[in-house]
Write an enzyme that holds these catalytic residues in place. Structure first.
Site, short mmCIF file in Angstrom:
data_model
loop_
_atom_site.label_atom_id
_atom_site.label_comp_id
_atom_site.label_asym_id
_atom_site.label_seq_id
_atom_site.Cartn_x
_atom_site.Cartn_y
_atom_site.Cartn_z
N GLY A 177 0.81 -1.22 0.00
CA GLY A 177 0.00 0.00 0.00
C GLY A 177 0.84 1.26 0.00
N ASP A 178 1.72 1.42 1.01
CA ASP A 178 2.57 2.60 1.06
C ASP A 178 4.04 2.18 1.22
OD1 ASP A 178 2.32 1.60 3.61
OD2 ASP A 178 2.22 3.56 4.59
N GLU A 179 4.38 1.04 0.63
CA GLU A 179 5.74 0.51 0.74
C GLU A 179 6.41 0.52 -0.64
OE1 GLU A 179 5.51 -3.34 2.39
OE2 GLU A 179 4.40 -2.72 4.18
#
Length: 330
Positions: free
Chosen positions: A234-236
Site C-alpha cells: 500500500g505505502d511501501e
C-alpha cells in the site's frame, strides 16, 4: 482517325520491322521500355543485341531464325528479354518479346501493371501472385507489429504498478533474481511512508492515491536510469541500486528521498503531509551475514521507525547514518 493495330492488344511488347531491319512500330509496352530512346526507323540490332543464337550480327541472319526462341538484351540498360521472330509476307518481320523470369524486376523498373501485358500472358498471373504475396506479406508485417506491440504492452503492464507507474513486486523479484544470478553487488532501500494512514482516514482514499503518485514521481526523479523503483505494498516502496555500495552515497540519497517526500502534496486544496522511514542493506554485507538483502533492509526499516519517523538506518553491520532526518510534525 487511325485504326488501332491488333498486335498492340495481342502482343503489347512486339517490334514491327521493315524489310531492311528498321523499327517501324512497337507495341505500347515496348514503347514504355524504349522510352527516351530514338527507335523510329532505327535498325533493330542497334538497340537490341542477340545473345542466343550467337553470331547474329546482321538482320538477314536474324530473319533466318524465324520461329525459334531468341535470347535478347537491350543495349541501353542490359535488360534481358525472350523473343520469337516471324516473317511478314510483305517482307520484314515481327519480334514478339517478353521479360521471362525477369518480369518482377521489369515491372518495378518501368512502372508496369497488368494492363501492360496481353490478357493471356502468364506474366499477368505472375503479377497477380506477386501482388497477392506482397499484400499478404504486408498484412503479415502489420499483424506482427500489432502482436509485438501487444506483447510489449502486456509485459510492461505485468511488471508495472498501475497507480504509480513504478515497478511492482514482479519487477522487483525479476531485478533481484537478475542481479543475484549475475553476481553483481547492489544496495537496496525499503521505504515506508509515515502518517500515510492518517491521510487516508482524514482526507479519503483519493488523497491517499494522490500522495502515492506524488511520492512515486519524487522517487523516480532521484533514482538513476538503471535503478529499479517498485511499489510493493500500500505505502511501501523498494529501490535497488546496482553497483552501489558506498555508505556515504547511500546516506545522501536517503536524505534526498526523505526531504523530497516530506514536501506536502495538495489534493482538493488540502495539504497532505507524510514522511518516509528507510531501511538500507548492501548485498555484499548480506553475503557475510547470510541474511537476504530484502530481509536485512526490512529489519533496518523497523529500526528506523522504532528510532523515530522520517529517518533512515543501515542494516546491522552496514554502518550507520550520521544525522538521520527527522519528520517535523505538521
Amino acid at each position: 482517325m487511325s485504326t488501332p493495330c491488333p498486335l498492340d492488344t495481342l502482343c503489347p511488347m512486339h517490334l514491327d520491322l521493315s524489310p531492311d531491319g528498321g523499327i517501324c512500330h512497337v507495341g505500347p509496352t515496348m514503347a514504355r521500355v524504349l522510352d527516351g530512346l530514338s527507335w523510329h526507323h532505327r535498325p533493330v540490332l542497334e538497340l537490341i543485341h542477340v545473345d542466343r543464337p550467337r553470331g547474329l550480327d546482321a538482320f538477314s541472319d536474324l530473319v533466318q531464325q524465324s520461329g525459334r526462341k531468341l535470347r535478347l538484351r537491350l543495349r541501353a540498360d542490359e535488360v534481358r528479354l525472350s523473343g520469337v521472330l516471324v516473317r511478314k509476307p510483305c517482307g520484314g518481320a515481327i519480334i514478339d518479346c517478353s521479360f521471362g523470369i525477369g518480369v518482377g524486376e521489369a515491372v518495378a523498373r518501368y512502372g508496369l501493371s497488368g494492363r501492360d501485358f496481353a490478357p493471356t500472358d502468364l506474366s499477368v498471373e505472375f503479377l497477380f501472385l506477386q501482388e497477392a504475396k506482397s499484400a499478404a506479406m504486408s498484412a503479415s508485417r502489420r499483424l506482427n507489429r500489432r502482436l509485438q506491440s501487444a506483447r510489449i504492452l502486456a509485459e510492461t503492464q505485468a511488471f508495472t504498478d498501475t497507480l504509480t507507474g513504478l515497478g511492482n513486486r514482479r519487477a522487483l523479484d525479476q531485478a533481484l533474481d537478475r542481479l543475484t544470478h549475475e553476481g553483481r553487488p547492489f544496495a537496496l532501500m525499503q521505504i515506508d511512508l509515515d502518517l500515510f494512514k492518517a491521510v487516508n482516514d482524514s482526507l479519503g482514499h483519493g488523497a491517499g492515491d494522490a500522495v502515492l503518485q506524488a511520492v512515486a514521481e519524487r522517487i523516480d526523479a532521484i533514482v538513476r536510469s538503471g535503478d529499479t523503483a517498485a511499489r510493493v505494498g500500500g505505502d511501501e516502496f523498494v529501490l535497488i541500486f546496482p553497483g552501489l555500495a558506498d555508505a556515504a552515497r547511500l546516506e545522501r540519497i536517503a536524505a534526498r528521498l526523505i526531504a523530497a517526500i516530506e514536501e506536502p502534496v495538495f489534493h482538493d486544496r488540502q495539504a497532505c503531509r507524510v514522511s518516509a522511514s528507510i531501511g538500507i542493506a548492501c548485498s555484499e554485507h548480506c553475503a557475510t551475514t547470510g541474511i537476504a538483502p530484502l530481509e536485512a533492509a526490512d529489519r533496518a526499516l523497523y529500526d528506523a521507525k522504532h528510532a523515530g519517523r522520517g529517518r533512515a538506518a543501515f542494516a546491522k553491520g552496514h554502518g550507520s547514518l550520521a544525522e538521520p532526518a527527522v519528520l517535523k510534525e505538521p
